[in-house]
Design an enzyme around this catalytic site. Structure first.
Site, short mmCIF file in Angstrom:
data_model
loop_
_atom_site.label_atom_id
_atom_site.label_comp_id
_atom_site.label_asym_id
_atom_site.label_seq_id
_atom_site.Cartn_x
_atom_site.Cartn_y
_atom_site.Cartn_z
N HIS A 150 -3.67 0.89 7.95
CA HIS A 150 -2.35 1.51 7.87
C HIS A 150 -2.37 2.72 6.92
O HIS A 150 -1.91 3.81 7.27
CB HIS A 150 -1.33 0.46 7.41
N GLU A 151 -2.92 2.51 5.72
CA GLU A 151 -2.92 3.59 4.72
C GLU A 151 -3.86 4.72 5.11
O GLU A 151 -3.56 5.89 4.90
CB GLU A 151 -3.28 3.05 3.32
N CYS A 155 6.58 -0.11 6.67
CA CYS A 155 6.04 1.02 5.91
C CYS A 155 7.12 1.48 4.95
O CYS A 155 8.29 1.52 5.32
CB CYS A 155 5.67 2.13 6.89
N LEU A 156 6.72 1.82 3.73
CA LEU A 156 7.72 2.26 2.74
C LEU A 156 8.44 3.53 3.18
O LEU A 156 9.52 3.84 2.70
CB LEU A 156 7.07 2.43 1.36
N GLN A 201 2.75 10.16 1.29
CA GLN A 201 4.08 9.54 1.26
C GLN A 201 4.89 9.97 0.03
O GLN A 201 6.11 9.78 0.00
CB GLN A 201 3.99 8.01 1.28
N HIS A 250 -2.29 7.25 7.30
CA HIS A 250 -1.38 8.20 6.65
C HIS A 250 -2.09 9.51 6.28
O HIS A 250 -1.49 10.57 6.27
CB HIS A 250 -0.78 7.59 5.37
N GLY A 258 0.82 -1.20 0.00
CA GLY A 258 0.00 0.00 0.00
C GLY A 258 0.86 1.25 0.00
O GLY A 258 2.00 1.23 0.46
NI NI Z 1 2.98 3.33 5.54
#
Ligand code: NI
Length: 193
Positions: free
Chosen positions: A137-138, A93-94, A51, A141, A46
């Protein structure tokens, strides 16, 4: 189409709340494409617009793996309308390369959103599946909330961040989840019986 740079922890915009999308403009369509290109370039599950430095309420998820056909799901202006159950989810997480930790999540979520053409849809993710984890999670953000804010072991996160030369944990951002934690402990006890 473009692969964009993913902002890492410590970048102030990751902590800023994102704006609603008022029109599926060309800009938003480009943003969706860029999110997907960037997600696939990293083999991620995701990615949320903040981000890549775009504070709009948009994220993309693809839980397919290996040889499976790609299955991108685009969420614009999402709202989580129901959540229940609790479990421990190991996440990364990226925006935090090489950092993983256990966080508290709801097992089941019901979410509504607009797709990339602006059509509304409702989606249910159950039993702590990858999609259920990714949605929560997303979604976070978009409100400047990061997975480490849900961590069960603050010490482990602090160590991981220090090792990878990230800024320290922000204790004031940690979320009080005593109810979720109680529910998790209850189910762990049941499993042991
Ligand atoms: Ni993340």
């Amino acid at each position: 189409m473009a692969i964009r740079k993913i902002l890492t922890y410590g970048t102030p915009s990751l902590r800023q709340p994102s704006k609603e999308v008022h029109k599926i403009s060309k800009k938003i369509k480009e943003l969706v494409k860029d999110l997907l290109d960037t997600l696939y370039s990293q083999n991620g599950v995701g990615l949320a617009a903040p981000q890549i430095g775009e504070n709009y309420r948009v994220f993309v998820i693809d839980t397919s793996s290996g040889d499976e056909t790609l299955n991108p799901i685009v969420f614009i202006n999402p709202k989580i309308i129901k959540k229940s159950g609790a479990f421990i989810s190991n996440e990364g997480c990226l925006s935090f390369p090489d950092i993983y930790t256990d966080v508290r999540r709801y097992k089941n979520v019901l979410i509504k959103a607009l797709d990339r053409n602006g059509r509304p849809f409702v989606l249910e993710a159950k039993d702590g599946c990858l999609l259920a984890k990714a949605i929560q999670h997303e979604f976070d953000h978009l409100d400047g909330i990061l997975f480490i804010d849900h961590a069960r072991n603050r010490f482990e996160v602090e160590q991981g961040l220090a090792q990878k030369h990230f800024p320290p944990l922000e204790p004031d951002k940690m979320i009080d989840e005593s109810e979720l934690e109680a529910e998790i402990n209850e189910s762990l006890m049941k499993e042991q019986k």
